[in-house]
Design a protein around this motif. Structure first.
Motif, PDB file in Angstrom:
ATOM      1  N   THR A   1       7.417  -4.681  -1.789  1.00 22.50           N
ATOM      2  CA  THR A   1       7.409  -3.473  -0.971  1.00 22.50           C
ATOM      3  C   THR A   1       8.282  -2.389  -1.585  1.00 22.50           C
ATOM      4  OG1 THR A   1       9.199  -4.357   0.400  1.00 22.50           O
ATOM      5  CG2 THR A   1       6.938  -4.729   1.160  1.00 22.50           C
TER       6      THR A   1
ATOM      7  N   ASP B   1       0.714   3.888  -3.086  1.00 19.98           N
ATOM      8  CA  ASP B   1       0.287   5.271  -2.893  1.00 19.98           C
ATOM      9  C   ASP B   1       1.385   6.257  -3.277  1.00 19.98           C
ATOM     10  OD1 ASP B   1      -2.209   4.387  -2.141  1.00 19.98           O
ATOM     11  OD2 ASP B   1      -1.823   4.587   0.006  1.00 19.98           O
ATOM     12  N   LYS B   2       2.626   5.967  -2.896  1.00 23.37           N
ATOM     13  CA  LYS B   2       3.754   6.845  -3.242  1.00 23.37           C
ATOM     14  C   LYS B   2       3.888   6.956  -4.771  1.00 23.37           C
ATOM     15  CE  LYS B   2       7.981   5.301  -3.424  1.00 23.37           C
ATOM     16  NZ  LYS B   2       9.295   4.757  -3.197  1.00 23.37           N
TER      17      LYS B   2
ATOM     18  N   GLU C   1       0.830  -1.204   0.000  1.00 31.68           N
ATOM     19  CA  GLU C   1       0.000   0.000   0.000  1.00 31.68           C
ATOM     20  C   GLU C   1       0.867   1.258   0.000  1.00 31.68           C
ATOM     21  OE1 GLU C   1      -3.895   1.842   2.295  1.00 31.68           O
ATOM     22  OE2 GLU C   1      -2.891   0.089   3.126  1.00 31.68           O
ATOM     23  N   GLU C   2       1.933   1.247   0.806  1.00 30.62           N
ATOM     24  CA  GLU C   2       2.822   2.407   0.870  1.00 30.62           C
ATOM     25  C   GLU C   2       3.475   2.689  -0.487  1.00 30.62           C
ATOM     26  OE1 GLU C   2       7.018   3.681   3.008  1.00 30.62           O
ATOM     27  OE2 GLU C   2       5.790   2.150   3.959  1.00 30.62           O
TER      28      GLU C   2
END
Length: 171
Positions: free
Chosen positions: A162, A83-84, A79-80
């Motif tokens: 990730t 979104d970035k 998710e990180e």
């Protein structure tokens, strides 16, 4: 047993076949967003606000909003990272919604590119973390470069990347 180590099939291990599929999905999303001109699937660019764009996905995929693009990304990336990446693309107008579709800026590679990569192996980093080591063949000198892609689990308990260093190093 006989030199082999057995792993449980309870979703706690990232197997090479799963890593290969995940890496192919990641590569596809990366190409669609970062180099829409290289991944046009026969579509012609359109002019929007003085800039060339291509639909990010063909109509058969049924992806018409940025939220649907985000869902596709979340199946492959954390998710990180999602979104970035998407927020940066939206801010730079490399990704936009227009007339009921999502468009990516039309760009092509500027230099020599590698079209050959593969999931070479999966490294168990412990604590449920794995690294997918991609072999990337560099056409300029024929050498192979290893790129490490770290993984973790998303909210659904599936392995996702990730980090995806191609985003930071490519043009």
């Amino acid at each position: 047993m006989n030199g082999y180590e057995f792993y449980p099939e309870d979703g706690s291990t990232l197997y090479k076949e799963e890593a290969w599929e995940l890496s192919e999905q990641a590569r596809s999303l990366w190409l669609r967003l970062a180099f829409a001109g290289e991944y046009s699937e026969g579509m012609s660019p359109v002019q929007i606000q003085g800039r060339k764009y291509l639909p990010m996905f063909p109509a058969r995929d049924g992806v018409y909003t940025i939220e649907q693009v985000r869902e596709k990304f979340l199946a492959v990336f954390s998710e990180e990272f999602t979104d970035k990446t998407l927020n940066a693309a939206i801010a730079s107008k490399d990704l936009l919604e227009y007339n009921g579709n999502v468009y990516a800026a039309y760009r092509k590679n500027k230099g020599k590119t590698s079209y050959n990569s593969w999931a070479d192996h999966v490294r168990d980093d412990g604590d449920g973390k794995f690294t997918v080591v991609m072999g990337v063949s560099m056409p300029s000198n024929g050498s192979t470069v290893n790129v490490e892609l770290s993984t973790g689990k998303n909210a659904a308990g599936k392995f996702v990347f990730t980090d995806y260093p191609y985003w930071d190093r490519s043009e």
